[in-house]
Design a protein around this motif. Sequence first.
Motif, PDB file in Angstrom:
ATOM      1  N   ILE A  16       0.864  -1.185   0.000  1.00 47.52           N
ATOM      2  CA  ILE A  16       0.000   0.000   0.000  1.00 47.52           C
ATOM      3  C   ILE A  16       0.897   1.230   0.000  1.00 47.52           C
ATOM      4  CG2 ILE A  16      -1.710   1.322   1.294  1.00 47.52           C
ATOM      5  CD1 ILE A  16      -2.914  -1.241   2.242  1.00 47.52           C
ATOM      6  N   ARG A  17       0.788   2.023  -1.050  1.00 45.52           N
ATOM      7  CA  ARG A  17       1.621   3.206  -1.191  1.00 45.52           C
ATOM      8  C   ARG A  17       1.199   4.278  -0.187  1.00 45.52           C
ATOM      9  NH1 ARG A  17       3.440   2.557  -6.641  1.00 45.52           N
ATOM     10  NH2 ARG A  17       4.511   0.550  -6.534  1.00 45.52           N
ATOM     11  N   GLN A  18       2.177   4.966   0.380  1.00 46.70           N
ATOM     12  CA  GLN A  18       1.894   6.024   1.338  1.00 46.70           C
ATOM     13  C   GLN A  18       1.078   7.154   0.703  1.00 46.70           C
ATOM     14  OE1 GLN A  18       2.272   6.444   4.472  1.00 46.70           O
ATOM     15  NE2 GLN A  18       2.116   8.646   4.767  1.00 46.70           N
ATOM     16  N   LEU A  19       1.353   7.477  -0.547  1.00 46.79           N
ATOM     17  CA  LEU A  19       0.667   8.582  -1.210  1.00 46.79           C
ATOM     18  C   LEU A  19      -0.291   8.113  -2.302  1.00 46.79           C
ATOM     19  CD1 LEU A  19       3.409  11.365  -1.466  1.00 46.79           C
ATOM     20  CD2 LEU A  19       1.594  11.072   0.221  1.00 46.79           C
ATOM     21  N   GLY A  20      -0.778   6.903  -2.182  1.00 48.12           N
ATOM     22  CA  GLY A  20      -1.800   6.429  -3.109  1.00 48.12           C
ATOM     23  C   GLY A  20      -1.366   6.506  -4.554  1.00 48.12           C
ATOM     24  N   VAL A  21      -2.019   7.386  -5.333  1.00 51.67           N
ATOM     25  CA  VAL A  21      -1.764   7.462  -6.766  1.00 51.67           C
ATOM     26  C   VAL A  21      -0.779   8.570  -7.137  1.00 51.67           C
ATOM     27  CG1 VAL A  21      -4.051   6.536  -7.277  1.00 51.67           C
ATOM     28  CG2 VAL A  21      -3.728   9.011  -7.179  1.00 51.67           C
ATOM     29  N   SER A  22      -0.096   9.151  -6.151  1.00 55.24           N
ATOM     30  CA  SER A  22       0.788  10.284  -6.450  1.00 55.24           C
ATOM     31  C   SER A  22       1.922   9.928  -7.404  1.00 55.24           C
ATOM     32  CB  SER A  22       1.374  10.863  -5.155  1.00 55.24           C
ATOM     33  OG  SER A  22       0.416  11.632  -4.468  1.00 55.24           O
ATOM     34  N   GLU A  23       2.235   8.637  -7.542  1.00 54.55           N
ATOM     35  CA  GLU A  23       3.304   8.276  -8.473  1.00 54.55           C
ATOM     36  C   GLU A  23       2.907   8.564  -9.919  1.00 54.55           C
ATOM     37  OE1 GLU A  23       4.105   4.255  -9.651  1.00 54.55           O
ATOM     38  OE2 GLU A  23       2.537   3.483  -8.318  1.00 54.55           O
ATOM     39  N   PHE A  24       1.599   8.717 -10.208  1.00 51.13           N
ATOM     40  CA  PHE A  24       1.183   9.131 -11.546  1.00 51.13           C
ATOM     41  C   PHE A  24       1.679  10.542 -11.838  1.00 51.13           C
ATOM     42  CE2 PHE A  24      -1.551   5.551 -11.156  1.00 51.13           C
ATOM     43  CZ  PHE A  24      -1.978   5.201 -12.422  1.00 51.13           C
ATOM     44  N   THR A  25       1.908  11.334 -10.800  1.00 49.30           N
ATOM     45  CA  THR A  25       2.365  12.715 -10.930  1.00 49.30           C
ATOM     46  C   THR A  25       3.838  12.853 -10.577  1.00 49.30           C
ATOM     47  OG1 THR A  25       0.162  13.378 -10.160  1.00 49.30           O
ATOM     48  CG2 THR A  25       1.845  15.103 -10.287  1.00 49.30           C
ATOM     49  N   ARG A  76      -5.366  14.415  -8.101  1.00 44.54           N
ATOM     50  CA  ARG A  76      -6.801  14.411  -7.818  1.00 44.54           C
ATOM     51  C   ARG A  76      -7.586  13.783  -8.969  1.00 44.54           C
ATOM     52  NH1 ARG A  76      -9.054  15.591  -2.822  1.00 44.54           N
ATOM     53  NH2 ARG A  76     -10.853  16.499  -3.888  1.00 44.54           N
ATOM     54  N   CYS A  77      -7.152  14.035 -10.187  1.00 43.55           N
ATOM     55  CA  CYS A  77      -7.823  13.446 -11.348  1.00 43.55           C
ATOM     56  C   CYS A  77      -7.744  11.924 -11.306  1.00 43.55           C
ATOM     57  CB  CYS A  77      -7.184  13.977 -12.633  1.00 43.55           C
ATOM     58  SG  CYS A  77      -7.862  13.268 -14.147  1.00 43.55           S
ATOM     59  N   VAL A  78      -6.552  11.391 -11.049  1.00 47.91           N
ATOM     60  CA  VAL A  78      -6.392   9.934 -10.995  1.00 47.91           C
ATOM     61  C   VAL A  78      -7.215   9.352  -9.848  1.00 47.91           C
ATOM     62  CG1 VAL A  78      -4.763   8.023 -10.784  1.00 47.91           C
ATOM     63  CG2 VAL A  78      -4.099  10.098 -12.015  1.00 47.91           C
ATOM     64  N   GLU A  79      -7.253  10.048  -8.712  1.00 48.20           N
ATOM     65  CA  GLU A  79      -8.064   9.582  -7.593  1.00 48.20           C
ATOM     66  C   GLU A  79      -9.533   9.466  -7.996  1.00 48.20           C
ATOM     67  OE1 GLU A  79      -5.420  11.391  -3.871  1.00 48.20           O
ATOM     68  OE2 GLU A  79      -7.224  12.427  -4.541  1.00 48.20           O
ATOM     69  N   LYS A  80     -10.033  10.451  -8.721  1.00 51.73           N
ATOM     70  CA  LYS A  80     -11.427  10.416  -9.164  1.00 51.73           C
ATOM     71  C   LYS A  80     -11.659   9.275 -10.145  1.00 51.73           C
ATOM     72  CE  LYS A  80     -12.800  13.942  -6.780  1.00 51.73           C
ATOM     73  NZ  LYS A  80     -13.722  13.758  -5.639  1.00 51.73           N
ATOM     74  N   MET A  81     -10.696   9.025 -11.020  1.00 54.31           N
ATOM     75  CA  MET A  81     -10.839   7.936 -11.993  1.00 54.31           C
ATOM     76  C   MET A  81     -10.841   6.576 -11.303  1.00 54.31           C
ATOM     77  SD  MET A  81      -8.374   9.436 -15.032  1.00 54.31           S
ATOM     78  CE  MET A  81      -8.626   8.020 -16.130  1.00 54.31           C
ATOM     79  N   SER A 135      -3.805   7.195 -19.665  1.00 51.87           N
ATOM     80  CA  SER A 135      -4.554   8.067 -20.561  1.00 51.87           C
ATOM     81  C   SER A 135      -5.598   8.786 -19.709  1.00 51.87           C
ATOM     82  CB  SER A 135      -5.234   7.242 -21.675  1.00 51.87           C
ATOM     83  OG  SER A 135      -6.032   8.063 -22.492  1.00 51.87           O
ATOM     84  N   LEU A 136      -5.154   9.853 -19.076  1.00 52.41           N
ATOM     85  CA  LEU A 136      -5.961  10.478 -18.035  1.00 52.41           C
ATOM     86  C   LEU A 136      -6.969  11.459 -18.608  1.00 52.41           C
ATOM     87  CD1 LEU A 136      -3.147  11.210 -15.422  1.00 52.41           C
ATOM     88  CD2 LEU A 136      -4.470   9.108 -15.767  1.00 52.41           C
TER      89      LEU A 136
END
Length: 456
Positions: free
Chosen positions: A41-50, A263-268, A346-347
């Motif tokens: 479980i990543r500490q920052l969730g999807v932040s690696e997309f950014t 935030r965009c990836v989190e919503k997706m 493909s965000l």
Amino acid sequence: MSKRLRDPIHGLIVFDIENQEVDRLAWRLIDTPEFQRLRRIRQLGVSEFTFPGAVHTRFAHSIGVFHVARTLVGVIRREMTRNGEMPDERKCDVALIAALLHDLGHGPFSHTFEGVQEARGVKKRHEQWTAEIIRNETGGIRPLLEAFSPGFTEKIALLLEKEDPEDIYHAVVSSSFDADRLDYLRRDKLMTGTGAGGIDFDWLIENIRVAPIVLDVPDAEDEASPRKVPTFCLDRKAQPAAEQFLLARYTLHEQVYFHKTTRCVEKMIGRLFRGIAGAAVAGEEAARRTGLPPRHPLLRFFGEGGETVENYLALDDMLVLGALEVMTQAEDLDISGMARRLRGRSLYKTLDTAEFGADKGAQAMRKRRIELQFKDQISQGTVILDDKAAIGIYSEIGGDEERMHKRLHILDGNSPKEISTLSLLIKTLETKKPFIRFYFSETADRDKARGTKGRT
């Protein structure tokens, strides 16, 4: 004998398993399946997309929190000795182990998953899952805690569940200077590569004091005295470092946690989870609709009566990311489309209303206009409105900034005062700054809403 771990923030973290009973317990707890799950479980969730370097885990963070908690327990001992008091060593042990285990209850992508559950009407936060995992009689945590001391399990669980502190030991896991934030502020800054957000850790620790603060003021009809509790405060000479500490949190929220792409990836991913949850109750059709194997952990958890501790512990970031490939074959077009987008990054395209100027009235007007223009797409999910993010100087993911023990206090003479009453800088940043963004599945729709063509 000792066990050692190397950490990019704290250097060498040593567990003296021969001479320190609590270190021996901590080392055994780290080896349990429940704790090892935090590696996934990543500490920052999807932040690696950014931020490509933001791949650090809650496993590393939790060990770092334990290490910082030992420092804070040392502060408690120092300050109590200074005041002619004796620390309660058993409560020190409770605080240390609670700090180690505080993140056990995070689900896949952490706060994103929690938000999806809340939208589905399941208001069970990760703190409650943590307590349930600790209390689980068939799990690996409880036997070790009870072998250490009968009743120790319940003391740990209750400390993590408490919303209001009862003594100074609670400050180790929940206060303005708790071990959690003293680790993640430095860890997240390093791993995301952001240049802002540094704190003067050693000077802050050196100047921590213990003093009672008022938790709340009783109602006018209530003759009881205001509730007071001792917590961590700072000596007045550390006020500049305290200001920088709060600015570090503010900066990380603005530049990292609330980054528009994150935030965009989190919503997706949230939309993907909702699609899976909706399909999971379809019985035999669930596998076809989602593309997942019939007994996949996501289908088990979201299925009828599936929200058990055992099913929850089977979920993690790696499980979800590893399932994206098969979900691209889902019969449900929303699920297959979102899985395909996430797998290939493909965000959706972002439109931030701040592009229309700083005037809040103008931003609100454009928001209403876009909502009306894309009403159907918003209801279908091809356009997503994100208007829940806001930061202030006390912003905290989870929304507990209103609690007085979470606010930072400076000793003015011998009286603790909330820092905004002493610092014009902090007072200025108390007002929350909202973010209003739209995410569009089609670039043409984003450009239409913006009123331009061809801009990226």
